[in-house]
Design an enzyme around this catalytic site. Structure first.
Site, mmCIF file in Angstrom:
data_model
loop_
_atom_site.group_PDB
_atom_site.id
_atom_site.type_symbol
_atom_site.label_atom_id
_atom_site.label_comp_id
_atom_site.label_asym_id
_atom_site.label_seq_id
_atom_site.Cartn_x
_atom_site.Cartn_y
_atom_site.Cartn_z
ATOM 1 N N LYS A 256 -11.065 -3.197 -3.906
ATOM 2 C CA LYS A 256 -11.859 -1.971 -4.056
ATOM 3 C C LYS A 256 -11.006 -0.837 -4.574
ATOM 4 O O LYS A 256 -11.510 0.150 -5.082
ATOM 5 C CB LYS A 256 -12.435 -1.477 -2.722
ATOM 6 C CG LYS A 256 -12.728 -2.510 -1.717
ATOM 7 C CD LYS A 256 -13.249 -1.915 -0.408
ATOM 8 C CE LYS A 256 -12.848 -2.816 0.737
ATOM 9 N NZ LYS A 256 -13.779 -2.990 1.794
ATOM 10 N N LYS B 6 -5.061 -9.335 -6.913
ATOM 11 C CA LYS B 6 -6.302 -9.687 -6.214
ATOM 12 C C LYS B 6 -7.420 -8.697 -6.558
ATOM 13 O O LYS B 6 -7.145 -7.522 -6.838
ATOM 14 C CB LYS B 6 -6.068 -9.820 -4.715
ATOM 15 C CG LYS B 6 -5.952 -8.533 -3.981
ATOM 16 C CD LYS B 6 -5.947 -8.731 -2.455
ATOM 17 C CE LYS B 6 -5.835 -7.350 -1.838
ATOM 18 N NZ LYS B 6 -5.713 -7.289 -0.421
ATOM 19 N N LYS C 105 0.812 -1.221 0.000
ATOM 20 C CA LYS C 105 0.000 0.000 0.000
ATOM 21 C C LYS C 105 0.840 1.262 0.000
ATOM 22 O O LYS C 105 0.411 2.291 -0.514
ATOM 23 C CB LYS C 105 -0.969 0.024 1.192
ATOM 24 C CG LYS C 105 -2.105 -0.977 1.045
ATOM 25 C CD LYS C 105 -3.288 -0.610 1.928
ATOM 26 C CE LYS C 105 -4.444 -1.558 1.707
ATOM 27 N NZ LYS C 105 -5.571 -1.330 2.600
HETATM 28 P P1 TYM Z 1 -10.722 -5.569 3.825
HETATM 29 O O1 TYM Z 1 -11.715 -4.530 4.170
HETATM 30 O O2 TYM Z 1 -9.677 -5.233 2.806
HETATM 31 O O3 TYM Z 1 -11.431 -6.877 3.320
HETATM 32 C C1 TYM Z 1 -12.478 -7.509 4.073
HETATM 33 C C2 TYM Z 1 -12.338 -9.018 3.971
HETATM 34 O O4 TYM Z 1 -12.373 -9.436 2.598
HETATM 35 C C3 TYM Z 1 -11.252 -10.252 2.326
HETATM 36 N N1 TYM Z 1 -10.843 -10.023 0.926
HETATM 37 C C4 TYM Z 1 -10.653 -10.988 0.015
HETATM 38 N N2 TYM Z 1 -10.741 -12.326 0.096
HETATM 39 C C5 TYM Z 1 -10.496 -13.036 -1.025
HETATM 40 N N3 TYM Z 1 -10.157 -12.470 -2.220
HETATM 41 C C6 TYM Z 1 -10.048 -11.128 -2.342
HETATM 42 N N4 TYM Z 1 -9.737 -10.579 -3.517
HETATM 43 C C7 TYM Z 1 -10.296 -10.322 -1.195
HETATM 44 N N5 TYM Z 1 -10.278 -8.979 -0.963
HETATM 45 C C8 TYM Z 1 -10.610 -8.811 0.338
HETATM 46 C C9 TYM Z 1 -10.178 -9.793 3.301
HETATM 47 O O5 TYM Z 1 -9.211 -10.797 3.505
HETATM 48 C C10 TYM Z 1 -11.000 -9.511 4.531
HETATM 49 O O6 TYM Z 1 -11.210 -10.690 5.272
HETATM 50 N N6 TYM Z 1 -7.555 -5.320 7.706
HETATM 51 C C11 TYM Z 1 -8.847 -5.852 7.248
HETATM 52 C C12 TYM Z 1 -10.003 -5.413 8.108
HETATM 53 C C13 TYM Z 1 -9.824 -5.706 9.544
HETATM 54 C C14 TYM Z 1 -9.917 -6.977 10.183
HETATM 55 C C15 TYM Z 1 -9.689 -6.737 11.551
HETATM 56 C C16 TYM Z 1 -10.167 -8.266 9.714
HETATM 57 C C17 TYM Z 1 -9.543 -4.778 10.503
HETATM 58 N N7 TYM Z 1 -9.463 -5.404 11.719
HETATM 59 C C18 TYM Z 1 -9.686 -7.769 12.499
HETATM 60 C C19 TYM Z 1 -10.173 -9.298 10.665
HETATM 61 C C20 TYM Z 1 -9.941 -9.048 12.019
HETATM 62 C C21 TYM Z 1 -9.100 -5.360 5.844
HETATM 63 O O7 TYM Z 1 -8.595 -4.336 5.423
HETATM 64 O O8 TYM Z 1 -10.019 -6.101 5.144
#
Ligand code: TYM
Length: 330
Positions: A198, A195, A112
């Site tokens: 968004k 991947k 990032k």
């Molecule tokens: P975020 O908001 O980017 O994504 C949310 C969830 O979607 C999953 N994900 C994917 N899985 C498979 N293929 C993809 N292309 C893909 N894109 C996104 C992510 O793995 C995630 O599970 N840091 C985290 C949010 C967070 C969090 C936490 C998660 C903050 N605190 C505590 C678990 C526990 C994030 O940015 O996810």
């Protein structure tokens, strides 16, 4: 079991989020094996600049999308991270435990921040410590996520172990990531090696749960592929990232194995496979999109549901935070 996970409320809920994480949230909620806490990671979102009005809107829209996808606020605690100050407080305490060397290994920060590391926010760097606080506060045992979050959860385990050892307490539970095998990493429709995300500037790279049936069909039709027919077994998908991705998406949506899908489509080209995939997507995602639109029409109700979730989350998070302060002599 104590199930905890979060999602950033920026942009639309897309197929990667849905298949990689949210379907498992819903499944674990419905299996009823433990209390579930799901939150909108709005504090994480500000590690990159967010236009305030857009963030405010995004928070409600993501709440609507999660409920539409099957999260039931009467069975799971659904809340905004910002409504539970214990997240920020514990993150600061854990900053004393986390090591700079550990954070330096985080691949998401490298991705990032890119070439402009000096210009990245400090929050982007310490973000995984807040994520550790998110799960450790609730004594999470299981954290359903996509594969890109695995490294952050390993860090949470390291932080928990070091804190428990340094202060000679058994305070934090070590969380286990729950990652779906076929949908661990859903890839972009334009590039099978990146991947689905968004933040990709091209909306054609992802399927949003709010896309209309026509748009879904158009995106699938235009998805990058190769000229070969589909192979008979999964080994034949190696070296064909786009084909592998589309077959994986089909299998996950249909609740079938990859070999079962290939048994049906082997020898056929994408001209036959893509329409079948588009139909399956429209059938599975269409009802969710409609429900999102209905829920978005009543923002006051979404706010009410999130406020109820915040009360419950504060009740559970508070005692862990107090014990952490005590353990540290504060
Ligand atoms: P975020 O908001 O980017 O994504 C949310 C969830 O979607 C999953 N994900 C994917 N899985 C498979 N293929 C993809 N292309 C893909 N894109 C996104 C992510 O793995 C995630 O599970 N840091 C985290 C949010 C967070 C969090 C936490 C998660 C903050 N605190 C505590 C678990 C526990 C994030 O940015 O996810």
């Amino acid at each position: 079991m104590r199930i905890v996970s979060g999602i950033q409320p920026t942009g639309n809920l897309h197929l990667g989020n849905y298949l990689g994480a949210i379907r498992n949230w819903v499944r674990m909620q419905n299996e009823g094996q433990g209390e579930c806490f799901f939150f909108l990671a709005d504090l994480h979102a500000i590690s990159l600049y967010q236009e305030p009005a857009g963030l405010r809107r995004g928070i409600r829209e993501m709440a609507a999308a999660l409920i539409a996808a099957g999260i039931d606020p009467s069975r799971s605690t659904l809340f905004r991270q910002r409504d539970v100050p214990a997240h920020s407080e514990l993150a600061w305490l854990l900053n004393g435990t986390a090591r700079v060397g550990w954070l330096n290994r985080m691949t998401q920060f490298k991705d990032k921040s890119g070439k402009n590391r000096e210009g990245a926010s400090v929050a982007l760097y310490t973000y995984p410590v807040l994520q550790a606080a998110d799960v450790l506060l609730y004594q999470a045992t299981h954290v359903p996520v996509g594969e890109d979050q695995k490294q952050h959860l390993e860090l949470a385990r390291d932080i928990a172990t070091k804190f428990n050892t340094d202060y000679a307490v058994e305070l934090f539970t070590l969380p286990e990531p729950i990652i779906p095998p076929a949908a661990a990493r859903i890839m972009s429709l334009r590039d099978g090696t990146a991947k689905m995300s968004k933040s990709d500037p091209s909306d054609m790279s992802r399927i949003n749960l709010t896309d209309t049936p026509d748009l879904i069909s158009q995106k699938v039709r235009k998805a990058k592929t190769d000229p070969e027919p589909l192979p008979e077994d999964p080994a034949g998908l190696e070296g064909r990232p786009e084909a592998k991705n589309l077959v994986g998406i089909y299998a996950t949506l249909a609740n079938e194995s990859v070999p079962a899908v290939l048994a049906r489509f082997a020898g056929q080209g994408f001209g036959a496979f893509k329409p079948a995939l588009a139909d399956l997507m429209v059938e599975s995602l269409g009802p969710i999109g409609e429900r999102i639109a209905q829920l978005n029409a009543d923002p006051a109700e979404l706010d009410r549901l999130l406020a109820i979730g915040a009360t419950r989350a504060n009740e559970v998070a508070g005692p862990t935070l107090t014990k952490a302060y005590d353990a540290m002599g504060l």
